[in-house]
Write an enzyme that holds these catalytic residues in place. Structure first.
Site, PDB file in Angstrom:
ATOM      1  N   GLY A  45       0.830  -1.195   0.000  1.00 15.00           N
ATOM      2  CA  GLY A  45       0.000   0.000   0.000  1.00 15.00           C
ATOM      3  C   GLY A  45       0.860   1.240   0.000  1.00 15.00           C
ATOM      4  O   GLY A  45       2.009   1.211   0.475  1.00 15.00           O
ATOM      5  N   GLN A  50       3.040   9.948   1.011  1.00 14.97           N
ATOM      6  CA  GLN A  50       4.356   9.299   1.096  1.00 14.97           C
ATOM      7  C   GLN A  50       5.269   9.648  -0.080  1.00 14.97           C
ATOM      8  O   GLN A  50       6.463   9.353  -0.049  1.00 14.97           O
ATOM      9  CB  GLN A  50       4.195   7.781   1.213  1.00 14.97           C
ATOM     10  CG  GLN A  50       3.593   7.368   2.560  1.00 14.97           C
ATOM     11  CD  GLN A  50       3.390   5.873   2.633  1.00 14.97           C
ATOM     12  OE1 GLN A  50       2.394   5.367   2.149  1.00 14.97           O
ATOM     13  NE2 GLN A  50       4.345   5.162   3.200  1.00 14.97           N
ATOM     14  N   CYS A 103       5.741   0.000   7.351  1.00 22.30           N
ATOM     15  CA  CYS A 103       5.368   1.128   6.498  1.00 22.30           C
ATOM     16  C   CYS A 103       6.583   1.504   5.670  1.00 22.30           C
ATOM     17  O   CYS A 103       7.696   1.536   6.197  1.00 22.30           O
ATOM     18  CB  CYS A 103       4.934   2.299   7.377  1.00 22.30           C
ATOM     19  SG  CYS A 103       4.525   3.791   6.463  1.00 22.30           S
ATOM     20  N   LEU A 104       6.373   1.802   4.388  1.00 22.20           N
ATOM     21  CA  LEU A 104       7.513   2.140   3.528  1.00 22.20           C
ATOM     22  C   LEU A 104       8.202   3.429   3.986  1.00 22.20           C
ATOM     23  O   LEU A 104       9.360   3.649   3.650  1.00 22.20           O
ATOM     24  CB  LEU A 104       7.068   2.263   2.068  1.00 22.20           C
ATOM     25  CG  LEU A 104       6.617   0.944   1.406  1.00 22.20           C
ATOM     26  CD1 LEU A 104       6.049   1.206   0.018  1.00 22.20           C
ATOM     27  CD2 LEU A 104       7.767  -0.054   1.319  1.00 22.20           C
ATOM     28  N   HIS A 145      -4.558   1.541   7.565  1.00 21.81           N
ATOM     29  CA  HIS A 145      -3.219   2.144   7.579  1.00 21.81           C
ATOM     30  C   HIS A 145      -3.124   3.271   6.541  1.00 21.81           C
ATOM     31  O   HIS A 145      -2.644   4.364   6.849  1.00 21.81           O
ATOM     32  CB  HIS A 145      -2.182   1.032   7.302  1.00 21.81           C
ATOM     33  CG  HIS A 145      -0.765   1.494   7.259  1.00 21.81           C
ATOM     34  ND1 HIS A 145       0.176   1.092   8.189  1.00 21.81           N
ATOM     35  CD2 HIS A 145      -0.102   2.320   6.410  1.00 21.81           C
ATOM     36  CE1 HIS A 145       1.338   1.648   7.901  1.00 21.81           C
ATOM     37  NE2 HIS A 145       1.198   2.399   6.823  1.00 21.81           N
ATOM     38  N   GLU A 146      -3.592   2.996   5.317  1.00 24.96           N
ATOM     39  CA  GLU A 146      -3.464   4.002   4.247  1.00 24.96           C
ATOM     40  C   GLU A 146      -4.382   5.202   4.502  1.00 24.96           C
ATOM     41  O   GLU A 146      -4.000   6.345   4.260  1.00 24.96           O
ATOM     42  CB  GLU A 146      -3.756   3.384   2.870  1.00 24.96           C
ATOM     43  CG  GLU A 146      -2.795   2.270   2.441  1.00 24.96           C
ATOM     44  CD  GLU A 146      -1.327   2.610   2.614  1.00 24.96           C
ATOM     45  OE1 GLU A 146      -0.946   3.786   2.476  1.00 24.96           O
ATOM     46  OE2 GLU A 146      -0.546   1.683   2.912  1.00 24.96           O
ATOM     47  N   HIS A 149      -2.855   7.535   6.821  1.00 24.60           N
ATOM     48  CA  HIS A 149      -1.869   8.411   6.170  1.00 24.60           C
ATOM     49  C   HIS A 149      -2.533   9.667   5.614  1.00 24.60           C
ATOM     50  O   HIS A 149      -1.962  10.759   5.680  1.00 24.60           O
ATOM     51  CB  HIS A 149      -1.207   7.686   4.983  1.00 24.60           C
ATOM     52  CG  HIS A 149       0.026   6.915   5.339  1.00 24.60           C
ATOM     53  ND1 HIS A 149       1.126   7.493   5.915  1.00 24.60           N
ATOM     54  CD2 HIS A 149       0.342   5.610   5.177  1.00 24.60           C
ATOM     55  CE1 HIS A 149       2.064   6.568   6.103  1.00 24.60           C
ATOM     56  NE2 HIS A 149       1.610   5.407   5.669  1.00 24.60           N
TER      57      HIS A 149
HETATM   58 ZN    ZN Z   1       2.458   3.552   5.725  1.00 26.15          ZN
END
Ligand code: ZN
Length: 178
Positions: A45, A50, A103-104, A145-146, A149
């Protein structure tokens, strides 16, 4: 086009996203960029914040999820991948699940996070259609999660205080790098 992913400490991760008013070529290009970047970094995701974009938009592809042992994965088989979610919002939550999350924007950091088990999410797709999706298990976790963000909320905000203490050194180092 592949973008760099911003790391914890970057102000973009704390901004509340701006809703997408018209879905046009720019929106489609951003969707392509998000997908390309997510695949390049081998994530499941990615939210626009991000890659330092303010649009209320994220992408998810669970077919890339390594853990096929998640028994609940097949319960989400009705959801076509990849998902491009424009202006997504959670309209209902039910039950609880606790699981490891990463998380990236937090390379090499994983922590247990408590999430709702079942979520209902409304969003617009690239054809400007309103979509309602119900998800459980890992897909539900990814959606929560997304969407966090897009509200400037990060998964480390949701971990138990004791675990945050354990991770504090790593988090400080990340913040210095960003
Ligand atoms: Zn994330």
């Amino acid at each position: 086009m592949k973008h760099d992913i911003v790391i914890y400490g970057h102000p973009a991760l704390r901004c509340k996203s701006v809703s997408v008013k018209t879905i046009d070529d720019d929106t489609r290009r951003l969707a392509d960029d998000l997908l390309e970047t997510m695949y390049a970094y081998v994530g499941i995701g990615l939210a626009a914040a991000q890659i330092d974009h303010a649009e209320c938009m994220c992408v998810i592809d669970m077919s890339q999820a390594g853990d096929r042992t998640d028994a609940k994965l097949e319960e989400n088989d009705h959801v076509a991948m990849p998902m491009v979610l424009i202006n997504p919002a959670i309209t209902a939550m039910e039950g609880q699940q606790v699981g490891s999350e990463g998380c990236l924007s937090f390379p090499e950091i994983y922590a247990d996070v408590q999430r709702a088990d079942l979520v209902t999410v409304t969003y617009q797709n690239l054809d400007s259609k309103n979509v309602v999706v119900k998800a459980t298990g890992l897909l539900s976790r990814a959606l929560q999660h997304e969407i966090d963000h897009l509200n400037g909320v990060l998964f480390v905000d949701r971990i138990a205080p004791a675990q945050k203490v354990v991770l504090s050194g790593k988090l400080k180092r990340l913040k210095k790098m960003s």
